[in-house]
Design an enzyme around this catalytic site. Structure first.
Site, PDB file in Angstrom:
ATOM      1  N   HIS A 177      -9.155 -39.049 -17.444  1.00 38.12           N
ATOM      2  CA  HIS A 177      -9.071 -39.663 -18.645  1.00 38.12           C
ATOM      3  C   HIS A 177      -8.990 -40.620 -19.320  1.00 38.12           C
ATOM      4  O   HIS A 177      -8.101 -41.312 -19.138  1.00 38.12           O
ATOM      5  CB  HIS A 177      -8.196 -38.504 -19.311  1.00 38.12           C
ATOM      6  CG  HIS A 177      -9.308 -37.675 -20.084  1.00 38.12           C
ATOM      7  ND1 HIS A 177      -9.102 -38.212 -21.674  1.00 38.12           N
ATOM      8  CD2 HIS A 177      -9.740 -36.546 -20.636  1.00 38.12           C
ATOM      9  CE1 HIS A 177      -9.774 -37.271 -22.952  1.00 38.12           C
ATOM     10  NE2 HIS A 177     -10.426 -36.406 -21.947  1.00 38.12           N
ATOM     11  N   GLU A 225      -4.751 -33.840 -11.105  1.00 39.53           N
ATOM     12  CA  GLU A 225      -4.663 -34.427 -11.909  1.00 39.53           C
ATOM     13  C   GLU A 225      -3.969 -35.277 -13.167  1.00 39.53           C
ATOM     14  O   GLU A 225      -3.486 -34.626 -13.900  1.00 39.53           O
ATOM     15  CB  GLU A 225      -6.461 -34.224 -12.507  1.00 39.53           C
ATOM     16  CG  GLU A 225      -7.141 -35.554 -12.645  1.00 39.53           C
ATOM     17  CD  GLU A 225      -8.606 -35.400 -13.576  1.00 39.53           C
ATOM     18  OE1 GLU A 225      -8.894 -34.625 -12.748  1.00 39.53           O
ATOM     19  OE2 GLU A 225      -8.796 -35.697 -13.935  1.00 39.53           O
ATOM     20  N   ASN A 228     -17.982 -38.819 -12.741  1.00 36.55           N
ATOM     21  CA  ASN A 228     -18.091 -37.285 -14.027  1.00 36.55           C
ATOM     22  C   ASN A 228     -19.264 -37.931 -14.923  1.00 36.55           C
ATOM     23  O   ASN A 228     -19.766 -38.486 -15.695  1.00 36.55           O
ATOM     24  CB  ASN A 228     -16.887 -36.768 -14.755  1.00 36.55           C
ATOM     25  CG  ASN A 228     -17.033 -36.057 -15.257  1.00 36.55           C
ATOM     26  OD1 ASN A 228     -18.198 -35.659 -16.184  1.00 36.55           O
ATOM     27  ND2 ASN A 228     -15.960 -34.819 -16.280  1.00 36.55           N
ATOM     28  N   GLU A 263     -14.675 -28.420 -12.929  1.00 36.18           N
ATOM     29  CA  GLU A 263     -14.155 -28.923 -13.768  1.00 36.18           C
ATOM     30  C   GLU A 263     -14.227 -27.733 -14.502  1.00 36.18           C
ATOM     31  O   GLU A 263     -14.976 -27.553 -15.440  1.00 36.18           O
ATOM     32  CB  GLU A 263     -13.521 -30.373 -14.664  1.00 36.18           C
ATOM     33  CG  GLU A 263     -12.814 -30.756 -15.017  1.00 36.18           C
ATOM     34  CD  GLU A 263     -13.153 -31.929 -15.967  1.00 36.18           C
ATOM     35  OE1 GLU A 263     -13.485 -33.012 -15.295  1.00 36.18           O
ATOM     36  OE2 GLU A 263     -12.604 -31.596 -17.126  1.00 36.18           O
ATOM     37  N   ARG A 306     -21.987 -27.231 -23.707  1.00 29.81           N
ATOM     38  CA  ARG A 306     -22.510 -27.690 -24.404  1.00 29.81           C
ATOM     39  C   ARG A 306     -23.197 -29.243 -23.535  1.00 29.81           C
ATOM     40  O   ARG A 306     -23.879 -30.055 -24.898  1.00 29.81           O
ATOM     41  CB  ARG A 306     -21.588 -28.966 -25.779  1.00 29.81           C
ATOM     42  CG  ARG A 306     -20.360 -29.607 -24.198  1.00 29.81           C
ATOM     43  CD  ARG A 306     -18.840 -30.674 -25.647  1.00 29.81           C
ATOM     44  NE  ARG A 306     -18.200 -29.404 -26.198  1.00 29.81           N
ATOM     45  CZ  ARG A 306     -17.431 -29.931 -26.531  1.00 29.81           C
ATOM     46  NH1 ARG A 306     -17.036 -30.869 -26.708  1.00 29.81           N
ATOM     47  NH2 ARG A 306     -16.594 -28.355 -27.460  1.00 29.81           N
ATOM     48  N   HIS A 353     -18.246 -30.495 -15.818  1.00 29.31           N
ATOM     49  CA  HIS A 353     -17.205 -29.203 -16.255  1.00 29.31           C
ATOM     50  C   HIS A 353     -18.437 -29.004 -17.218  1.00 29.31           C
ATOM     51  O   HIS A 353     -18.913 -29.371 -17.702  1.00 29.31           O
ATOM     52  CB  HIS A 353     -16.605 -29.997 -17.505  1.00 29.31           C
ATOM     53  CG  HIS A 353     -15.438 -29.649 -18.483  1.00 29.31           C
ATOM     54  ND1 HIS A 353     -14.156 -30.216 -19.215  1.00 29.31           N
ATOM     55  CD2 HIS A 353     -15.269 -28.621 -18.307  1.00 29.31           C
ATOM     56  CE1 HIS A 353     -14.269 -29.452 -19.657  1.00 29.31           C
ATOM     57  NE2 HIS A 353     -14.671 -28.368 -19.204  1.00 29.31           N
ATOM     58  N   ARG A 368     -18.828 -26.336 -18.879  1.00 32.87           N
ATOM     59  CA  ARG A 368     -17.854 -25.663 -20.404  1.00 32.87           C
ATOM     60  C   ARG A 368     -18.749 -24.479 -20.961  1.00 32.87           C
ATOM     61  O   ARG A 368     -19.744 -24.243 -20.706  1.00 32.87           O
ATOM     62  CB  ARG A 368     -17.585 -26.701 -21.803  1.00 32.87           C
ATOM     63  CG  ARG A 368     -16.971 -27.977 -21.531  1.00 32.87           C
ATOM     64  CD  ARG A 368     -16.845 -28.513 -22.539  1.00 32.87           C
ATOM     65  NE  ARG A 368     -15.968 -28.330 -23.804  1.00 32.87           N
ATOM     66  CZ  ARG A 368     -15.045 -28.963 -23.983  1.00 32.87           C
ATOM     67  NH1 ARG A 368     -15.288 -30.440 -22.956  1.00 32.87           N
ATOM     68  NH2 ARG A 368     -13.658 -28.583 -24.917  1.00 32.87           N
ATOM     69  N   THR A 371     -11.505 -33.199 -23.259  1.00 33.08           N
ATOM     70  CA  THR A 371     -10.393 -32.086 -23.187  1.00 33.08           C
ATOM     71  C   THR A 371      -9.152 -33.313 -23.954  1.00 33.08           C
ATOM     72  O   THR A 371      -8.698 -34.096 -23.440  1.00 33.08           O
ATOM     73  CB  THR A 371     -10.080 -31.884 -21.181  1.00 33.08           C
ATOM     74  OG1 THR A 371     -11.582 -31.254 -21.387  1.00 33.08           O
ATOM     75  CG2 THR A 371      -8.836 -31.142 -20.974  1.00 33.08           C
ATOM     76  N   HIS A 404     -21.737 -36.720 -19.015  1.00 41.02           N
ATOM     77  CA  HIS A 404     -22.542 -37.682 -20.453  1.00 41.02           C
ATOM     78  C   HIS A 404     -23.139 -37.892 -20.320  1.00 41.02           C
ATOM     79  O   HIS A 404     -24.657 -38.890 -21.400  1.00 41.02           O
ATOM     80  CB  HIS A 404     -21.380 -38.565 -20.962  1.00 41.02           C
ATOM     81  CG  HIS A 404     -20.295 -37.425 -21.729  1.00 41.02           C
ATOM     82  ND1 HIS A 404     -20.285 -36.423 -22.509  1.00 41.02           N
ATOM     83  CD2 HIS A 404     -18.666 -37.835 -21.051  1.00 41.02           C
ATOM     84  CE1 HIS A 404     -18.931 -36.519 -22.220  1.00 41.02           C
ATOM     85  NE2 HIS A 404     -18.356 -37.436 -22.137  1.00 41.02           N
TER      86      HIS A 404
HETATM   87  N1  PXP Z   1     -10.396 -35.663 -15.682  1.00 37.94           N
HETATM   88  C1  PXP Z   1     -10.310 -34.548 -16.953  1.00 37.94           C
HETATM   89  C2  PXP Z   1     -10.071 -33.181 -16.302  1.00 37.94           C
HETATM   90  C3  PXP Z   1     -11.418 -34.430 -17.795  1.00 37.94           C
HETATM   91  O1  PXP Z   1     -11.259 -33.554 -18.943  1.00 37.94           O
HETATM   92  C4  PXP Z   1     -12.065 -35.975 -17.877  1.00 37.94           C
HETATM   93  C5  PXP Z   1     -13.136 -35.475 -19.174  1.00 37.94           C
HETATM   94  O2  PXP Z   1     -14.288 -34.919 -19.005  1.00 37.94           O
HETATM   95  C6  PXP Z   1     -12.297 -37.122 -17.040  1.00 37.94           C
HETATM   96  C7  PXP Z   1     -11.717 -36.501 -15.835  1.00 37.94           C
HETATM   97  C8  PXP Z   1     -12.467 -37.538 -17.225  1.00 37.94           C
HETATM   98  O3  PXP Z   1     -12.449 -38.209 -18.782  1.00 37.94           O
HETATM   99  P1  PXP Z   1     -13.462 -39.453 -19.111  1.00 37.94           P
HETATM  100  O4  PXP Z   1     -14.988 -39.431 -19.444  1.00 37.94           O
HETATM  101  O5  PXP Z   1     -13.281 -40.272 -20.701  1.00 37.94           O
HETATM  102  O6  PXP Z   1     -13.954 -41.258 -18.389  1.00 37.94           O
END
Ligand code: PXP
Length: 242
Positions: free
Chosen positions: A192, A151, A7, A70, A49, A43, A45, A101, A10
């Protein structure tokens, strides 16, 4: 299977801090792919953001692995998904004030509307996973809704420490949810809060097909670069499966 979807949200968080053009999450995604990532997650949003519409469109054009979008179950996102055609969609709940999330989808309360939403995406040829808490009820409702998979939200697990209180119970919840998910024929992903320390115990759960990891990999990338950060996470996942 032990796939890793990285992901890159960030990377965009840093860019948006200065409303600049760098660092580019798509460049990071390509580096992640070179390092062995099996997929890329973004993701988009509602408040934009971090990830912007442009990021998703460019990624879709040049990604060589699987693009996981996402998103919240809204009309706006539905239309974007149909236009972009990601390899899969993961539906998540979204609140404006949250840092990330916070919980899984309430698949019980919203099962009728989710069924229609999931059906619409699947009719367009897009497989859908539902992001849920590790509860057996949530797995059963996800199956009833007709999603391709789930998930499992590992956030609660990630808040515990190795050998600390609640650790065993949280792992058991994830294992039980994964076992039932597999038994029902669902694709089983987890994510997550997973990082270089806590990945071991969840990566050892063979029923989980794919891990979605963002923050810890992007944070590590600041020190080591994206490729080394992704390679190390992938190595830990493979090692835990042996
Ligand atoms: N899975 C989902 C559904 C999420 O919302 C997120 C955070 O955007 C992640 C995985 C990844 O989480 P993390 O950034 O804490 O690794």
């Amino acid at each position: 299977m032990s796939r890793l979807s990285v992901n890159v949200d960030h990377v965009a968080t840093v860019r948006q801090a200065r409303l600049s053009v760098e660092p580019d999450p798509v460049t990071a995604a390509l580096q992640a792919e070179l390092a062995g990532a099996d997929g890329i997650t973004m993701h988009l949003r509602e408040d934009r953001r971090h990830i912007q519409d442009r990021d998703l469109h460019v990624l879709r054009k040049i990604a060589k692995t699987r693009v996981n979008l996402e998103m919240a179950a809204t009309k706006e996102m539905f239309d974007i998904a149909l236009e972009v055609k990601p390899d899969m969609v993961t539906l998540v709940p979204e609140k404006r004030q949250e840092l990330t999330t916070e919980g899984g989808l309430d698949v019980k309360t919203h099962h009728e509307s989710l069924k229609r939403f999931v059906g619409g995406l699947r009719d367009a040829g897009i497989p859908v996973n539902l992001f849920i808490d590790p509860s057996l009820d949530a797995v059963k409702f996800s199956h009833k809704i007709g999603s391709d998979g789930i998930e499992i939200h590992t956030g609660k697990y990630a808040e515990t420490r190795e050998g600390g209180p609640g650790r065993e119970a949280e792992i058991k919840r994830v294992v039980d949810a994964a076992l039932l998910s597999k038994r029902l024929g669902l694709k089983t992903h987890a994510g997550h809060g997973l990082d270089y320390r806590n990945i071991k115990d969840v990566a050892a759960i063979k029923e989980i097909d794919e891990f979605a990891i963002g923050f810890s990999i992007i944070a590590m990338s600041v020190y080591t670069g994206v490729e080394a950060a992704v390679r190390e996470m992938k190595r830990l996942i493979i090692e835990a499966r042996r």
